[in-house]
Write an enzyme that holds these catalytic residues in place. Structure first.
Site, PDB file in Angstrom:
ATOM      1  CE1 TYR A  28      76.453  27.871  51.793  1.00 21.81           C
ATOM      2  CE2 TYR A  28      74.864  26.268  50.993  1.00 21.81           C
ATOM      3  CZ  TYR A  28      76.043  26.970  50.836  1.00 21.81           C
ATOM      4  OH  TYR A  28      76.801  26.765  49.710  1.00 21.81           O
ATOM      5  CD1 TRP A  78      58.248  31.164  54.974  1.00 22.16           C
ATOM      6  CD2 TRP A  78      57.161  29.608  56.170  1.00 22.16           C
ATOM      7  NE1 TRP A  78      58.709  29.929  54.574  1.00 22.16           N
ATOM      8  CE2 TRP A  78      58.063  28.954  55.298  1.00 22.16           C
ATOM      9  CE3 TRP A  78      56.373  28.848  57.027  1.00 22.16           C
ATOM     10  CZ2 TRP A  78      58.181  27.568  55.250  1.00 22.16           C
ATOM     11  CZ3 TRP A  78      56.501  27.452  56.990  1.00 22.16           C
ATOM     12  CH2 TRP A  78      57.391  26.831  56.101  1.00 22.16           C
ATOM     13  NE  ARG A  79      51.730  30.929  48.581  1.00 19.68           N
ATOM     14  CZ  ARG A  79      52.486  30.409  47.610  1.00 19.68           C
ATOM     15  NH1 ARG A  79      53.698  30.893  47.370  1.00 19.68           N
ATOM     16  NH2 ARG A  79      52.025  29.420  46.869  1.00 19.68           N
ATOM     17  CD  GLU A 122      64.269  32.722  50.210  1.00 23.93           C
ATOM     18  OE1 GLU A 122      65.457  32.391  50.118  1.00 23.93           O
ATOM     19  OE2 GLU A 122      63.342  31.910  50.364  1.00 23.93           O
ATOM     20  CE1 TYR A 147      62.353  30.354  47.526  1.00 24.78           C
ATOM     21  CE2 TYR A 147      61.955  28.111  48.253  1.00 24.78           C
ATOM     22  CZ  TYR A 147      62.623  29.306  48.399  1.00 24.78           C
ATOM     23  OH  TYR A 147      63.549  29.438  49.386  1.00 24.78           O
TER      24      TYR A 147
END
Length: 632
Positions: A219, A469-470, A525, A528
């Site tokens: 990926y 980006w975190r 994204e 999470y």
């Protein structure tokens, strides 16, 4: 970073806008991530290189750029060059959160041959760049590769992916893909995810954005190509990719959203099947500044001219338009220099070149002069200390901030980069300020905290390849550890973003309140790690939208937006919608995709209350497409 992805959608027939001759071409009529066969004829073939201007008339006087810059010249023995490059790769390929930084600079000339190709890998925190005025001035017969990283499980099975292949770059050179063995013969591999741009490259043979030669799943998750010329390109498992102001021979397939803006030879608009978003022209662009050696042997920094409604590379019909700045106009910073020293040089009106390394920034560096260039080499990294805002740009035009990473520190910063004040007369359409290849990190190498990563208050700013980006992995990661509300806030008018990657922030990932904003390609994204729904909601709205356009905005346009959910701490979490915009005629969104990954998390709607739900799916992912908003 995307944790996993589905297999690529079935590939359409390879698109050709015009006939191209490809020796040993790789047919991709039905790509899967199980692997691809090598070309039947793996004999090295050396395509013709572009005509190259003569070498400098005088031997260049090399400036002192510190120990982390490796200068390669045609006079060096190839065995020595190969050894140097292999040693850097051995150190940097596995070095995801290390402090080492490298710039590999090739002086004008030709390196490698069909008989003895020059082939090497590019690891973390490594910049590879040619020092010519144009890409044809540095020719590499071989390949400059990024491959999958592989891990072995306890049972001995191997898993190979490119999902974490970040923080590296290549630019301003020609590659004749030559040599290699078996599956990797005669191909340039660039299997990367975010923050790994290709710029100003001329690749005369096969290019693959996926490493299909390793063990699966293979990926890859996102990337960026600009001001470049290629032949056949294998997109492969790349979930999303932006190609801007380039020329391509062919493109093999797509996964979720592959975007082409001002690209000659691009496939036709096809979203969602095939998932191609194609714009004939890029509304506004400004290529990244770069270092080169002129014909007299003097070192210069070239600053390309801003463009409007443009297409194709800037250099194929002649030298890139713009201006040269002598390196003597730059303060050449070393990691040992204090922020006080660097700020003093900026206050004198000097430009700034960060040599490779990690810099502790305990006070703000103020850019006050119009036309200032702040340029990093070798993924130079600024780390906020004592809660400082590392860089602020005054309300002045024509500034370039390029090629740096900015890390949050352990004490919370209000922001990491602020462009303008929103007051006075600053950038204009003809003299925009640009931010190119600038990457922000909240956590990852260490604990980091910042309210917002990038704040844009000026009008007429161009954001070109931004990754905010975190961190979702590494050191200093946790819901109450690497805290950050928002990735990007834009209040200036007439701001254009080309390649906006913003991930995992705890509230809105992007807030856009300026008028006439435009985004070409957005990748997101969601966080999470929200512990429960109560911690990730506001009012009656579940979660926080990935991309929020202010309620009072009257005109805004977005092409190719993707937002993905994977809530592995609490898989039951819902997000009401990924995109939140005012319902006005002048606010239009095109080619949107939402995805629920790996059976964890639900996106109820795509935009506002429109669009189907992306719901968890055991053993896979659910993909929802929306061609336009407003619908119809």
């Amino acid at each position: 970073m995307t944790p996993t992805s589905p297999r690529p959608r079935p590939a359409p027939a390879t698109f050709r806008r015009r006939a191209v001759a490809l020796v040993g071409a790789l047919a991709l009529s039905g790509l899967t991530t199980a692997g691809l066969a090598a070309p039947a004829d793996a004999t090295p073939v050396l395509p013709s290189a572009p005509t190259r201007p003569s070498a400098p008339l005088a031997a260049p006087t090399t400036p002192d750029l510190g120990p982390n810059v490796t200068l390669i010249t045609p006079a060096m023995a190839q065995a020595d060059v190969q050894a140097k490059l292999d040693a850097i790769a051995a150190r940097q390929v596995p070095n995801q959160f290390g402090e080492e930084r490298d710039a590999i600079l090739f002086a004008p000339g030709t390196y490698g041959s069909a008989a003895t190709p020059l082939i090497f890998q590019v690891g973390y925190y490594t910049e590879v760049a040619g020092l010519g005025r144009n890409p044809g001035d540095v020719v590499i017969n071989g390949a400059v590769n990024v491959y999958n990283q592989c891990e072995k499980a306890a049972d001995g099975t191997e898993s190979c992916i490119a999902l974490n292949n970040f923080w590296r770059s290549m630019s301003n050179l020609t590659i004749n893909p030559t040599g290699g063995k078996d599956c990797r013969a005669n191909t340039e591999f660039w299997a990367v995810s975010q923050a790994a741009p290709l710029r100003r490259v001329d690749i005369t043979g096969l290019t693959s954005l996926m490493d299909y030669c390793s063990a699966p799943p293979q990926y890859a998750s996102g990337g960026y190509l600009a001001d470049a010329r290629t032949k056949a390109v294998t997109n492969g498992s790349q979930q999303q990719w932006l190609t801007r102001n380039s020329e391509i021979g062919s493109w093999s397939n797509g996964v979720w959203n592959q975007t082409f803006s001002g690209v000659e030879g691009a496939p036709a608009q096809g979203f969602p099947d095939p998932p191609y978003t194609t714009l004939a022209q890029t509304p506004a662009s400004k290529e990244k500044p770069y270092v080169y050696i002129d014909a007299r042997g003097a070192w210069q920094v070239f600053v390309p001219k801003a463009q409007k409604n443009s297409s194709g590379p800037t250099w194929t019909d002649g030298p890139t338009p713009g201006k040269s700045l002598p390196l003597s106009t730059f303060f050449v910073a070393r990691p040992s220099d204090s922020a006080k020293t660097i700020e003093k040089q900026l206050s004198k009106g000097r430009n700034l070149l960060f040599t490779p390394g990690v810099y502790g920034i305990d006070r703000t560096l103020h850019v006050r002069k119009a036309g200032t260039v702040v340029l990093g080499l070798g993924i130079a990294t600024l780390t906020a200390e004592k809660g400082a805002v590392p860089i602020r740009v005054s309300e002045v035009p024509d500034v370039d901030i390029a090629g740096i990473t900015i890390d949050a520190g352990t004490k919370n910063s209000s922001a990491l980069l602020v462009i303008g004040t929103g007051k006075g007369h600053g950038p204009t359409a003809s003299r925009p300020t640009a931010v190119q290849d600038v990457f922000f990190r909240i956590g990852g190498p260490h604990v980091g905290k910042a309210d917002t990563s990038l704040v844009v208050k000026s009008d007429h700013v161009i954001l070109d390849d931004i990754w905010a980006w975190r961190a979702d992995h590494g050191e200093g990661v946790g819901w109450k550890v690497n805290t950050a509300d928002t990735g990007v806030k834009i209040s200036g008018d007439d701001v254009t973003a080309t390649g906006l990657f913003v991930e995992h922030y705890q509230r809105y990932n992007v807030i856009w309140t300026g008028e006439r904003g435009r985004t070409v390609f957005f990748q997101n994204e969601l966080p999470y790690d929200a512990p429960n729904q109560a911690a990730w909601k506001h009012g009656k709205t579940l979660g926080w939208a990935a991309y929020k356009v202010g309620d009072d905005v009257r005109k805004h346009e977005l092409w190719a937006g993707g937002s993905y959910i994977y809530t592995n701490v609490d898989p039951t979490l819902h997000l009401s919608h990924s995109f939140e915009v005012p319902d006005r005629k002048g606010v239009r969104l095109h080619d949107l995709v939402t995805v629920s990954l790996n059976n964890a998390g639900t996106i109820d709607h795509v935009v506002n209350d429109t669009g189907d739900a992306a719901t968890p799916k055991e053993g896979g992912s659910t993909i929802v497409d929306l061609v336009a908003y407003p619908v119809g």
